[in-house]
Design a protein around this motif. Structure first.
Motif, PDB file in Angstrom:
ATOM      1  N   ARG A 149     -48.150  61.628 -23.821  1.00  0.00           N
ATOM      2  CA  ARG A 149     -48.210  63.047 -23.521  1.00  0.00           C
ATOM      3  C   ARG A 149     -49.508  63.367 -22.757  1.00  0.00           C
ATOM      4  O   ARG A 149     -49.528  64.079 -21.771  1.00  0.00           O
ATOM      5  N   HIS A 150     -50.622  62.780 -23.233  1.00  0.00           N
ATOM      6  CA  HIS A 150     -51.895  63.004 -22.555  1.00  0.00           C
ATOM      7  C   HIS A 150     -51.862  62.507 -21.115  1.00  0.00           C
ATOM      8  O   HIS A 150     -52.346  63.184 -20.211  1.00  0.00           O
ATOM      9  N   LEU A 151     -51.301  61.315 -20.938  1.00  0.00           N
ATOM     10  CA  LEU A 151     -51.253  60.748 -19.584  1.00  0.00           C
ATOM     11  C   LEU A 151     -50.398  61.619 -18.678  1.00  0.00           C
ATOM     12  O   LEU A 151     -50.744  61.857 -17.514  1.00  0.00           O
ATOM     13  N   TRP A 176     -48.582  54.561 -17.808  1.00  0.00           N
ATOM     14  CA  TRP A 176     -48.625  54.111 -19.199  1.00  0.00           C
ATOM     15  C   TRP A 176     -48.804  52.597 -19.321  1.00  0.00           C
ATOM     16  O   TRP A 176     -49.654  52.122 -20.069  1.00  0.00           O
ATOM     17  N   THR A 177     -48.026  51.812 -18.570  1.00  0.00           N
ATOM     18  CA  THR A 177     -48.099  50.351 -18.747  1.00  0.00           C
ATOM     19  C   THR A 177     -49.468  49.819 -18.322  1.00  0.00           C
ATOM     20  O   THR A 177     -50.046  48.953 -18.974  1.00  0.00           O
ATOM     21  N   GLN A 221     -51.973  50.894 -20.974  1.00  0.00           N
ATOM     22  CA  GLN A 221     -51.834  50.076 -22.172  1.00  0.00           C
ATOM     23  C   GLN A 221     -52.412  48.681 -21.944  1.00  0.00           C
ATOM     24  O   GLN A 221     -53.141  48.152 -22.788  1.00  0.00           O
ATOM     25  N   SER A 222     -52.118  48.089 -20.780  1.00  0.00           N
ATOM     26  CA  SER A 222     -52.597  46.730 -20.508  1.00  0.00           C
ATOM     27  C   SER A 222     -54.132  46.701 -20.444  1.00  0.00           C
ATOM     28  O   SER A 222     -54.778  45.824 -21.023  1.00  0.00           O
ATOM     29  N   GLU A 223     -54.704  47.675 -19.767  1.00  0.00           N
ATOM     30  CA  GLU A 223     -56.170  47.698 -19.677  1.00  0.00           C
ATOM     31  C   GLU A 223     -56.804  47.902 -21.057  1.00  0.00           C
ATOM     32  O   GLU A 223     -57.731  47.187 -21.450  1.00  0.00           O
ATOM     33  N   VAL A 224     -56.265  48.871 -21.799  1.00  0.00           N
ATOM     34  CA  VAL A 224     -56.858  49.194 -23.099  1.00  0.00           C
ATOM     35  C   VAL A 224     -56.689  48.022 -24.085  1.00  0.00           C
ATOM     36  O   VAL A 224     -57.608  47.682 -24.834  1.00  0.00           O
ATOM     37  N   GLU A 225     -55.558  47.367 -24.018  1.00  0.00           N
ATOM     38  CA  GLU A 225     -55.363  46.217 -24.914  1.00  0.00           C
ATOM     39  C   GLU A 225     -56.249  45.035 -24.529  1.00  0.00           C
ATOM     40  O   GLU A 225     -56.821  44.375 -25.393  1.00  0.00           O
ATOM     41  N   ASP A 226     -56.380  44.773 -23.227  1.00  0.00           N
ATOM     42  CA  ASP A 226     -57.245  43.662 -22.792  1.00  0.00           C
ATOM     43  C   ASP A 226     -58.706  43.914 -23.171  1.00  0.00           C
ATOM     44  O   ASP A 226     -59.398  43.022 -23.662  1.00  0.00           O
ATOM     45  N   ILE A 227     -59.146  45.133 -22.918  1.00  0.00           N
ATOM     46  CA  ILE A 227     -60.540  45.454 -23.266  1.00  0.00           C
ATOM     47  C   ILE A 227     -60.728  45.318 -24.776  1.00  0.00           C
ATOM     48  O   ILE A 227     -61.674  44.686 -25.251  1.00  0.00           O
ATOM     49  N   GLY A 228     -59.791  45.899 -25.529  1.00  0.00           N
ATOM     50  CA  GLY A 228     -59.907  45.871 -26.982  1.00  0.00           C
ATOM     51  C   GLY A 228     -59.928  44.456 -27.525  1.00  0.00           C
ATOM     52  O   GLY A 228     -60.759  44.122 -28.381  1.00  0.00           O
ATOM     53  N   SER A 229     -59.050  43.602 -27.006  1.00  0.00           N
ATOM     54  CA  SER A 229     -59.026  42.266 -27.599  1.00  0.00           C
ATOM     55  C   SER A 229     -60.245  41.457 -27.177  1.00  0.00           C
ATOM     56  O   SER A 229     -60.790  40.671 -27.953  1.00  0.00           O
ATOM     57  N   ALA A 230     -60.729  41.663 -25.954  1.00  0.00           N
ATOM     58  CA  ALA A 230     -61.966  40.966 -25.562  1.00  0.00           C
ATOM     59  C   ALA A 230     -63.140  41.445 -26.413  1.00  0.00           C
ATOM     60  O   ALA A 230     -63.972  40.648 -26.868  1.00  0.00           O
ATOM     61  N   MET A 231     -63.192  42.744 -26.655  1.00  0.00           N
ATOM     62  CA  MET A 231     -64.270  43.281 -27.491  1.00  0.00           C
ATOM     63  C   MET A 231     -64.184  42.723 -28.912  1.00  0.00           C
ATOM     64  O   MET A 231     -65.183  42.266 -29.481  1.00  0.00           O
ATOM     65  N   ALA A 232     -63.008  42.779 -29.482  1.00  0.00           N
ATOM     66  CA  ALA A 232     -62.851  42.347 -30.870  1.00  0.00           C
ATOM     67  C   ALA A 232     -63.165  40.865 -31.024  1.00  0.00           C
ATOM     68  O   ALA A 232     -63.690  40.433 -32.052  1.00  0.00           O
ATOM     69  N   TYR A 284     -49.847  53.782 -33.947  1.00  0.00           N
ATOM     70  CA  TYR A 284     -49.219  54.920 -34.632  1.00  0.00           C
ATOM     71  C   TYR A 284     -48.850  56.058 -33.684  1.00  0.00           C
ATOM     72  O   TYR A 284     -47.958  56.851 -33.993  1.00  0.00           O
ATOM     73  N   PHE A 285     -49.598  56.211 -32.598  1.00  0.00           N
ATOM     74  CA  PHE A 285     -49.437  57.446 -31.817  1.00  0.00           C
ATOM     75  C   PHE A 285     -49.180  57.207 -30.322  1.00  0.00           C
ATOM     76  O   PHE A 285     -49.750  57.899 -29.475  1.00  0.00           O
ATOM     77  N   PRO A 286     -48.336  56.256 -29.975  1.00  0.00           N
ATOM     78  CA  PRO A 286     -48.109  56.015 -28.541  1.00  0.00           C
ATOM     79  C   PRO A 286     -47.584  57.254 -27.825  1.00  0.00           C
ATOM     80  O   PRO A 286     -47.943  57.506 -26.667  1.00  0.00           O
TER      81      PRO A 286
END
Lengths: 358, 525, 572
Positions: free
Chosen positions: C563-565, C520-521, C524-535, C556-558
């Motif tokens: 659960r998916h992970l 999870w961590t 989350q770190s990868e998805v947040e880094d990618i998202g903020s670089a993209m944005a 909203y849905f952590p």
């Protein structure tokens, strides 16, 4: 045309600029080390790699410095913590689609750009695991250009140099998104496209995805690459080149990006037809014709004496107007000068010409 | 070139005639492509539908050897439509009244009857070039390799003079030189008419200068050209020193050439390979090649650049200047005690007015274009600015002449020759570079597809190509690059020695052979 | 037996048997010829053959490699038979929950297509040049696109006021309910008066960017280049958006009137309607409407007897979401590779063919006629509170009455969902809604209390955009919805800028679980880094907006993600 000069602030320093300059160009002059991958100063700015983004005060998102015109009074920050973090993320993303990062510098002039940046940002390889984007064209059997697109990062420099500098329009970016591929018409091999094998795409590629196949033949030679600036030996345009050597071997050619006549351009001959120099057919020793009517190898003294003696005899027998010199348009000017001096100083005639009439 | 290469991106109208630039000067052509992409109009006159023609706004497919007629027709239109630059002609030129009177006779309709180019297209070309803000002319051997080569060049000069398209940025008369240092060979004085730096041999003060410098009497009259020397071989020429030229393959009329060289009592050849020519020599010296020697070369825009040694020469090969100097010394000629290329070049600079501001160290970065008359001079990228070298630009009255040979019942087809992108000259170099054969493995005779059909040939078939001088066998390629009735081949491949056929005539002034026009006959094999 | 084969017989016959040379000669002389010519060949043969492309390359001319690459960019240009004669089934976010995948499998040769703008009546299937609606048993019926539901409120409408009137799509019908009155009125005034009126109305770009229309048109009118152009962006490609379709199908003279007014205000002499590929019937209707306008003297020379000349033509897209971005749209029109353009310069000074160009959305243009007819104050007052005017909302998904609604800006979202659209389906709760189609990501929990205006929605980290709202009730797996959304963005990323090209792919892989960390961590770190670089660094709105999906999912849905992970780790 007098261009209006005015100023902006980059990282706290006031810098003058002329209208039409981009933020990147101004920052370059101010020696701010902004990273880039899709940038080639000879090409129109493209703005795809986004590594050159900078923060401009009053603008919400960072802007690409390569495509943003400088404007008076702008306050620009080139390396905030946030921007450096994004740059690292971007480099880690780029590395994640790439088969490898270390590439042989023989691949091309700009082939070390990605490697250098990855080192500078200590970007982690192995982060952002996922699908690979490029498909290498191993079926393209041309002897000059390796199309190793497993290393391609879709910066479009090859496409742009082919269109903007060479004017061949042989390649383009097909498809879209992560599936985007550099392609020729109908995905053909280069020989069946409008490619003229000038090699400019190879030299601007920042990852070695396009590589100089001939130079790579020397990849296993241990010695370091040395470069010697010279001029192409073919037509009269006078393209400046760097001769790449490993030890005593000439292993390849790279165009001089600052060559006054060519500004980084070459053609297929200048780029790839260099290996006549160390060809086995080269003459290595003087030859003289023997009594058997054949040419035989000999030493310099014998050959020079024989050559001089022949001219002496002809001059004695037929006079000084019986001797003729033909200089070359291929040799350096010193040879031409010596040839004309040989005739003029030696015989007082103007029985001298060069090969310009053929 | 009157103007630098960078200027190729600046004209608004470009007139290319007799130049297959994308193949023969590809890097220069990239600049033209940029100009065209930026909106410049491109006019291309060439018998063949070459790549440059494909990218042109106006293509003038003239019959081989009819350039003068085309240019007279254009001059007529420029004069008729008031597109002449009166101010320029009055201030800078001489002889224009007579010239303008002369061109009034040559209507575009007349030019069409000679060249085959529609009169309307000739008019359009004239209007574009005449009305251009910056019009520039580029040409190559398609202009000079004719019996009327000098007339062709002079006709182009007339056009530039009458429109004032010279002496300014983005204009000019720009011949593209074909070999890396052919300009340097001329600069260095390796010509029968000039001492180094284009100092005419028939000028008494030049003669005096060099008699003093070289310490011996000098002929007051010009020498003879290589063409005449070969003609006189065995009659009055008995020895030759040939450096770096494969005369046998590159020169016209190969059989004649071979006879000439064999008629010599003494032939010395300096080269990097045992060329067909070297094989006939009494002594052959192995020279260093490019990449093995330091030196200087001058490019087509008169830019003087340094060549540098990167690898050792093979075996005992030596620099050309050293070999020639050694022969000279063994003949007791003094003044050849050079220890480096630098010594030689600096001597050249010291006695050449166009290099007077230069020396070996100053040309380190290749920033100079001659003339550089003194040390404080920045060089001369654009010639003829403000003033011509000899005062005024002279118009010459030129009339059209037929080629030396014209097509006949016996030889009903025009052959024109040239070069290809992937090979260079006689392939002594490109033929020994790996990979080139992948792109170009053999010579083909380019024939229009409809001609192939009507002459009973097939694409890929072998044929015999014959002229008044001989015949060769060659494979046929169908292409609409060739116009109807005209075929093309290069002289690069020794197994298809096209220059057996050529050599129908020579320009009376330069003695350049008419390599671009040769009536032939084709028989299927 | 092949259903597709039977379908062929229902189709309209090919419209042309013209030769390639004739088609090239026809299009060569027209403005923006490439797309029109390619469509003509594509419609004739069903696909674009090598021979066709070679001929186009020579005829226009355009380098063959460029042409080939550009053709491969568009979703709908086929290169082999059966090409566009094969069924293409919408698998957008709503349709894929309404059985579209079953339809896809039931039809021979069927291919997926991204959201085709019929979310109010799923699932559309495109065969040849016709749109069908697929029933659950994969039978296809040609059904015209739905009208908006009857105005469910007491708020006055602007755009939809007359759209339900019979015959409104014809010139006569349009005029009968007051159409072209705005134009007549405007022609009595100066272009300057018109610009002032628009500025006063506070009309802003309804395609999503929200740039004040009056200000944009003033910039074009003051730009020095010429000629000037008006371009209508009718490339409605955002999943969950189908409001422009309603106007284009049922009130198209309102658009034409708006474009003529735009031309009058800006000094433009030509215009284009860039219509998305997936609305083929709309194309026919528009062509007819343009002819009507021409014969009424509303297009052409000396409009209204004044020294005012303007004509416009339609160019059809070929399936590329990015062409809704104005730079891409202009490149596409010009026949170039449809990458977004670097800005500045902006289209108001350097638009079509580098000339000053007003690029406006359908909804924006359609509002101009009524504004001129009824006044700036009237329009301004249609909004609630500080908000000026109205916004069309395409509402779809898990609500009782999906469809297009015209809301006063500032209306509470809950009012729209519950009072207007009837609320969730029986026994269900609304779990989340999307904003701006997919581009705004999700709103859920207390953020469902927003009002429909940008200040309110932006405060929640999203934006209103083009006004597509998709509703997901408590049955839906939000990670799966997010994965499909990101798959769409990855598919539609043009591939030019690095953060979007690689970022959408990596986010898509992480959401679908095909690649990426399972801890999870790290996830989350990868998805947040990618998202903020993209944005922060993407070159256009696509890359900037796409991470709204992951950011709102994380917000909203952590627990759904975790659960998916966990499920992935359980897999062998």
């Amino acid at each position: 045309m007098i261009q209006k000069s005015t100023t902006l602030t980059i990282d706290g320093a006031e810098v003058a600029f002329t209208e039409g300059e981009t933020l990147y160009e101004v920052a370059q002059r101010a020696r701010r080390p902004i990273p880039t991958l899709c940038y080639d100063p000879r090409l129109e700015p493209f703005g795809s790699c986004r590594l050159c983004v900078v923060q401009v005060e009053g603008v919400r998102n960072p802007v690409a410095s390569c495509t943003t015109p400088a404007a008076a009074g702008m306050v620009v920050h080139t390396s905030t913590e946030a921007i450096e973090h994004h740059r690292t993320t971007l480099l880690e993303l780029v590395v994640s689609e790439n088969r490898q990062v270390d590439v042989d510098p023989l691949r091309g002039y700009a082939s070390q750009e990605l490697t250098t940046l990855v080192d500078r940002y200590q970007a982690r390889t192995g982060r952002f695991a996922g699908a690979q984007s490029g498909t290498s064209h191993s079926e393209d059997d041309n002897p000059f250009i390796l199309r190793d697109y497993d290393l391609c990062i879709s910066c479009n420099r090859c496409v742009r140099v082919c269109a903007e500098r060479e004017g061949d329009y042989a390649i383009a970016a097909g498809g879209r998104g992560f599936q985007k591929q550099i392609t020729t018409e109908f995905d053909s091999i280069l020989k069946d496209s409008s490619c003229t094998f000038c090699g400019q795409c190879v030299q601007t590629c920042p990852t070695g995805a396009l590589a100089d196949k001939k130079a790579l033949r020397a990849a296993d030679i241990e010695e370091p690459i040395e470069k010697t600036r010279s001029v192409c030996p073919y037509c009269g345009v006078g393209c400046a080149v760097d001769l790449m050597t490993k030890g005593e071997q000439l292993v390849g050619i790279q165009p001089a990006m600052d060559g006054p006549a060519n500004e980084g351009a070459l053609c297929v001959k200048g780029q790839f037809a260099f290996d006549f120099v160390q060809h086995r057919d080269r003459l290595k020793q003087p030859l003289v014709r023997g009594v058997d009517g054949q040419l035989h190898e000999t030493d310099w003294d014998t050959a020079l004496d024989r050559a001089a003696e022949g001219f002496r005899q002809v001059a004695d027998k037929h006079g000084r107007h019986a001797i003729y010199g033909v200089a070359s348009g291929r040799t350096p000017s010193e040879a031409d000068y010596c040839m004309q001096k040989f005739i003029r100083r030696g015989y007082g005639t103007h029985y001298i010409d060069n090969c310009s009439r053929a | 070139m009157s103007n630098p290469l960078v200027d190729m991106e600046k004209p608004d109208v470009i007139f290319c005639i007799g130049t297959n630039m994308t193949e023969c000067h590809p890097v220069a052509a990239t600049r033209l492509k940029k100009a065209v992409a930026n909106g410049a109009k491109l006019i291309v006159a060439d018998p063949r539908r070459i790549a440059l023609a494909e990218m042109s706004d106006l293509y003038l497919p003239l019959r081989v050897g009819s350039d003068v007629a085309l240019l007279l027709g254009m001059a007529h239109v420029i004069e008729r439509e008031g597109l002449v630059d009166d101010a320029f002609m009055h201030e800078r030129t001489a002889g224009f009244e007579e010239y303008l009177e002369h061109v009034r006779q040559f209507t575009p309709q007349w030019a069409e009857s000679i060249t085959g180019v529609p009169a309307a297209d000739i008019e359009q070309a004239a209007r574009w070039y005449g009305a251009a803000e910056r019009g520039a002319i580029y040409y190559t051997l398609g202009i000079t390799e004719h019996i009327c080569g000098v007339d062709n060049v002079q006709s182009l000069c007339n056009l530039a003079l009458m429109t004032g398209h010279i002496g300014r940025e983005g204009t000019g008369i720009n011949p593209m030189r074909g070999q890396n240092n052919i300009q340097g060979a001329g600069d260095a004085g390796a010509v029968p008419s000039n001492y180094p730096g284009f100092q005419a041999v028939d000028q008494p003060d030049n003669q005096a200068k060099f008699e003093k410098l070289y310490g011996r009497p000098m002929d007051a009259e010009k020498g003879i050209t290589k063409v005449r020397a070969l003609e006189g071989a065995g009659e009055h020429i008995f020895a030759m020193l040939i450096d770096g030229e494969n005369t046998l393959v590159s020169d016209p009329d190969r059989k004649h050439c071979e006879r000439a060289l064999n008629a010599l009592e003494h032939l010395v050849v300096i080269d990097i390979f045992l060329t067909e020519t070297a094989e006939l020599a009494d002594v052959v010296f192995p020279a260093t090649s490019w990449a093995e020697t330091d030196g200087v070369s001058t490019n087509t825009e008169r830019r003087i650049q340094r060549l540098r040694q990167a690898v050792p020469p093979p075996g005992q090969a030596k620099p050309d200047w050293w070999i020639i100097s050694q022969i000279a010394q063994r003949l007791g000629f003094d003044g050849f005690e050079y220890s480096s290329a630098k010594d030689v070049f600096n001597e050249l600079c010291s006695l050449s007015p166009i290099y007077a501001g230069l020396d070996w160290d100053r040309i380190e970065h290749g920033q100079y274009q001659w003339p550089v008359p003194h040390k404080d001079h920045p060089g001369t990228p654009i010639l003829h600015q403000g003033e011509f070298k000899n005062g005024r630009g002279l118009f010459k009255v030129i009339s059209y002449r037929d080629p030396a040979e014209t097509i006949s019942e016996e030889f009903p087809i025009w052959l024109t020759t040239g070069r290809r992108l992937q090979s260079y000259h006689t392939r002594t170099q490109t033929g020994r570079a790996q990979g080139i054969e992948y792109l170009l493995s053999e010579e083909r005779l380019e024939i229009h597809p409809e001609d192939i059909a009507s002459w009973g040939l097939k694409d890929g078939q072998w044929c015999r190509l014959s002229s008044a001088r001989g015949s060769v066998e060659i494979c046929v390629r169908a292409t609409d690059r060739s116009p109807r009735g005209t075929v093309f081949a290069s002289f690069s491949f020794n197994d298809v020695p096209i220059n057996i056929l050529t050599g129908s005539g020579y320009d009376p002034i330069t003695e350049t052979a008419e390599l671009k026009v040769c009536p032939v006959r084709i028989e299927a094999l | 037996m092949a259903l597709a084969y039977r379908l062929l017989h229902m189709l309209k016959p090919n419209q042309t048997e013209a030769s390639t040379a004739e088609l090239i000669a026809h299009w060569q002389e027209k403005p923006a010829p490439l797309l029109g010519l390619l469509h003509a060949l594509h419609d004739r043969d069903g696909y674009l053959s090598d021979e066709s492309l070679r001929a186009v390359s020579e005829g226009l001319p355009i380098p063959l490699a460029d042409l080939y690459a550009t053709v491969t960019f568009y979703h709908h240009f086929a290169r082999t038979p059966p090409g566009q004669r094969a069924p293409r089934v919408c698998t957008g976010p709503i349709c894929s929950q309404r059985g579209a995948r079953d339809v896809l499998h039931a039809l021979d040769d069927a291919r997926e297509m991204p959201c085709a703008g019929r979310c109010d009546h799923p699932s559309p299937v495109l065969v040849g040049q016709q749109v069908f609606t697929a029933a659950s048993d994969a039978t296809l019926t040609p059904i015209p696109s739905p009208l908006p539901p009857i105005n469910p409120s007491a708020y006055e409408e602007c755009l939809f006021a007359h759209i339900r009137d019979a015959g409104r799509h014809t010139m006569a019908g349009y005029r009968a309910s007051g159409g072209y009155r705005g134009l007549e009125k405007a022609l009595q005034k100066t272009p300057g008066d018109l610009l002032a009126l628009l500025e006063e109305s506070r009309l802003a770009g309804r395609g999503g960017a929200g740039f004040p229309t009056g200000q944009k048109w003033r910039a074009v009118s003051e730009a020095t280049g010429s000629p000037k152009f008006v371009v209508c962006n009718a490339d409605e490609g955002e999943p969950g958006c189908f409001k422009d379709r309603a106007l284009l199908d049922h009130d198209l003279h309102a658009l034409i009137e708006g474009m003529i007014l735009a031309a009058y205000a800006t000094g433009a002499t030509s215009g284009f309607i860039y219509l998305r590929y997936e609305y083929p019937e709309t194309l026919d209707r528009l062509e007819t409407a343009l002819e009507e306008a021409r014969s009424d003297g509303l297009l052409g020379r000396q409009i209204g007897g004044k020294d005012f000349h303007f004509d416009l033509c339609i160019r059809r897209g070929a399936g590329a979401y990015i062409c809704g971005e104005e730079g891409s749209l202009l490149n596409s029109l010009e026949g170039k590779h449809p990458y977004p353009r670097n800005r500045p310069p902006f289209p108001v000074t350097h638009g079509f063919n580098d000339c000053p160009t007003a690029v406006n959305n359908v909804e924006t243009l359609a509002a101009v006629g009524p504004i001129v007819a009824r006044g700036a104050e009237w329009y301004r007052n249609l909004g609630l509170g500080e908000n000026a005017g109205t916004k069309l909302i395409s509402l779809s998904g898990d609500v009782r009455r999906p469809g297009n609604y015209e809301v006063p800006l500032g209306l509470p979202l809950q009012t729209l969902l519950n009072d207007w659209a009837g609320g969730p389906l029986p026994g269900r709760q609304i779990q989340a809604v999307t904003m701006a189609g997919l581009s705004g990501g999700f709103l859920a929990e207390k953020d469902l209390e927003v009002t429909l205006d940008d200040p309110s929605i932006r405060a929640c980290g999203s934006f209103l955009g083009a006004g597509g709202i998709m509703v997901f009730d408590d049955r839906r797996d939000m990670v799966d919805v997010a994965a499909q959304a990101m798959h769409f963005f990855a598919d539609e990323s043009c591939g030019k800028c690095f953060p979007c090209r690689i970022g959408t792919q990596r986010l898509s892989e992480r959401l679908s679980g095909t690649d990426g960390p399972s801890a999870w961590t790290d996830w989350q770190s990868e998805v947040e880094d990618i998202g903020s670089a993209m944005a922060s660094t993407s070159a256009c709105g696509l890359g900037v907006a796409a991470p709204h999906i992951t950011q709102s999912l994380l917000k909203y849905f952590p627990s759904q993600i975790q659960r998916h992970l966990a499920n992935q780790q359980d897999l062998p």
